[in-house]
Design a protein around this motif. Structure first.
Motif, mmCIF file in Angstrom:
data_model
loop_
_atom_site.group_PDB
_atom_site.id
_atom_site.type_symbol
_atom_site.label_atom_id
_atom_site.label_comp_id
_atom_site.label_asym_id
_atom_site.label_seq_id
_atom_site.Cartn_x
_atom_site.Cartn_y
_atom_site.Cartn_z
ATOM 1 N N VAL A 110 1.558 4.409 1.476
ATOM 2 C CA VAL A 110 1.140 5.079 2.712
ATOM 3 C C VAL A 110 1.484 6.563 2.704
ATOM 4 C CG1 VAL A 110 1.202 2.984 4.100
ATOM 5 C CG2 VAL A 110 3.289 4.357 3.867
ATOM 6 N N TRP A 111 2.314 6.992 1.765
ATOM 7 C CA TRP A 111 2.626 8.421 1.616
ATOM 8 C C TRP A 111 2.931 8.667 0.146
ATOM 9 C CZ3 TRP A 111 6.437 11.482 5.270
ATOM 10 C CH2 TRP A 111 6.414 12.846 4.923
ATOM 11 N N GLY B 271 -0.504 8.293 11.352
ATOM 12 C CA GLY B 271 -0.549 8.748 9.961
ATOM 13 C C GLY B 271 0.113 10.091 9.745
ATOM 14 N N THR C 175 6.530 -5.020 9.364
ATOM 15 C CA THR C 175 6.071 -4.223 8.229
ATOM 16 C C THR C 175 7.274 -3.920 7.348
ATOM 17 O OG1 THR C 175 4.274 -3.199 9.484
ATOM 18 C CG2 THR C 175 5.002 -2.060 7.499
ATOM 19 N N GLU D 66 0.840 -1.189 0.000
ATOM 20 C CA GLU D 66 0.000 0.000 0.000
ATOM 21 C C GLU D 66 0.878 1.243 0.000
ATOM 22 O OE1 GLU D 66 -3.063 2.381 3.013
ATOM 23 O OE2 GLU D 66 -2.138 0.478 3.617
ATOM 24 N N PRO E 124 3.331 5.631 11.478
ATOM 25 C CA PRO E 124 2.269 4.743 11.001
ATOM 26 C C PRO E 124 1.078 4.639 11.953
ATOM 27 C CG PRO E 124 4.164 3.468 11.725
ATOM 28 C CD PRO E 124 4.575 4.898 11.747
#
Length: 294
Positions: A12-13, A50, A253, A10, A47
Motif C-alpha cells: 500500500v506504500w 490513501g 487489517t 498488497e 488507508p
C-alpha cells in the motif's frame, strides 16, 4: 494450518524503507504510523484516503507510540523523546544508555496499564549489550531479563499478564509472567524458529491471544497459539518482514513493514517491493492499542 497461506498482501506504500519498522495503528486519527530506522523517517498512512505523510527525525528512530496526553513518544538513538506531529518538533524526555553510544533503542510497546516497554540493541548487531526497559512515572527501569544483541518486542498478552520478548539472533521468542507492579518472573521458551527459516523480528498479539511475528529473511509472518504452536502464516513478496500490526476500523487489517537492508543488488532487483508497507485483510481482529501514561 489455517487458510492464511492463500492470502496475498498488497503493497500500500512503496516507501523504499531501508529498515521499515514499528507499525502502529493510532485510533484517534485512524492512521497507520511506522518508521524507517536507518533513513531517520516517520511515516503516516491513512488507508481511507490513501494519504501519505512523512517527517524527518534527527536520529535513528526505533519506534513511535501514542501518548495519553496527545502526541507521541519516540524511541531514538539517544533516548525517549516527545514528538509533536503538528510541528514536527522533538523534545527529550530521558536519556537511555548514554554510557553506551554504540547502542540504540529498537522496538517498543505499551501495556494495558499504559506502561511503555522497549528494548535497546548494539547498532552494529554484534555484541550482547541490549536490554529491555519499562518506563513509567517519568523513569525507565531495566527489566529482569538477560542482555542480548538484537532485542525485539516486547509485547503483551491481552490481559497484560504475560510478556513475550524476542532474541532475534538466537531465533527465539521467550515468555514470562508480569506482576502487578511490572516486575517479571523467569523467562521460559515459547517459540524457536528453525535454522534457515528466518529470524524473528517484531511481534504483536491478536484478540485471541495468539502471537504474530515477522520473519527477517523469512518471507512471511507467522501466527502462534498461546501454547506456542504454529497455526498460520502469511507469505509476502519480499524476504525481510520486520513487524506486523493490526489496524483499520475493525482491527482486521494486518499491516507489515519490510526492509531493503541486507539485500544485495540482485536480490533487490528480484524484490521490487522490498521496503514497502503491506496490508492484508483477515478474519482475525487485533487488540485496541494502549496509550502511554506520561
Amino acid at each position: 494450518m489455517s487458510g492464511l497461506e492463500e492470502l496475498r498482501p498488497e503493497a500500500v506504500w512503496s516507501a523504499g524503507a531501508e529498515l521499515g519498522e514499528g507499525p502502529v495503528w493510532v485510533e484517534r486519527d485512524r492512521a497507520l504510523w511506522f518508521v524507517d530506522i536507518k533513513r531517520q523517517k516517520i511515516h503516516r498512512f491513512d488507508p481511507a484516503s490513501g494519504d501519505k505523510t512523512s517527517w524527518d527525525a534527527p536520529e535513528q528512530i526505533g519506534f513511535l507510540l501514542p501518548a495519553q496526553t496527545g502526541g507521541f513518544v519516540a524511541g531514538m538513538q539517544s533516548g525517549l523523546h516527545r514528538f509533536d506531529e503538528a510541528t514536527g518538533a522533538f523534545s527529550k524526555i530521558v536519556d537511555v544508555e548514554a554510557h553506551l553510544p554504540g547502542n540504540r533503542i529498537n522496538d517498543g510497546t505499551v501495556d494495558p496499564s499504559g506502561r511503555l516497554w522497549f528494548g535497546t540493541m548494539d547498532n552494529h548487531e554484534e555484541s550482547p549489550t541490549g536490554c529491555f526497559y519499562r518506563f513509567e512515572g517519568g523513569q525507565h527501569v531495566q527489566a529482569e531479563l538477560p542482555k542480548i544483541t538484537i532485542t525485539n518486542g516486547p509485547v503483551h498478552s491481552p490481559d497484560g499478564r504475560t510478556l513475550y520478548h524476542v532474541d532475534t539472533l538466537a531465533q527465539t521468542i521467550q515468555a514470562c509472567d508480569v506482576a502487578e507492579d511490572g516486575t517479571l518472573g523467569p523467562s521460559r521458551p515459547f517459540v524457536r524458529i528453525p535454522e534457515g527459516e528466518g529470524f524473528p523480528d517484531g511481534p504483536t498479539v491478536d484478540s485471541e491471544g495468539c502471537v504474530w511475528v515477522g520473519l527477517y529473511f523469512g518471507w512471511e509472518a507467522r501466527r502462534y497459539s498461546p501454547a506456542g504452536e504454529l497455526i498460520g502464516r502469511v507469505r509476502f513478496p519480499t524476504s525481510n518482514i520486520t513487524k506486523v500490526a493490526f489496524g483499520g476500523p475493525d482491527l482486521k487489517t494486518l499491516f507489515a513493514t519490510s526492509a531493503q537492508q541486507g539485500l544485495k543488488p540482485e536480490a533487490l532487483a528480484e524484490q521490487p517491493e522490498a521496503g514497502s508497507l503491506f496490508a492484508v485483510r483477515l478474519d482475525i481482529a487485533g487488540l485496541p492499542g494502549s496509550l502511554i501514561a506520561l
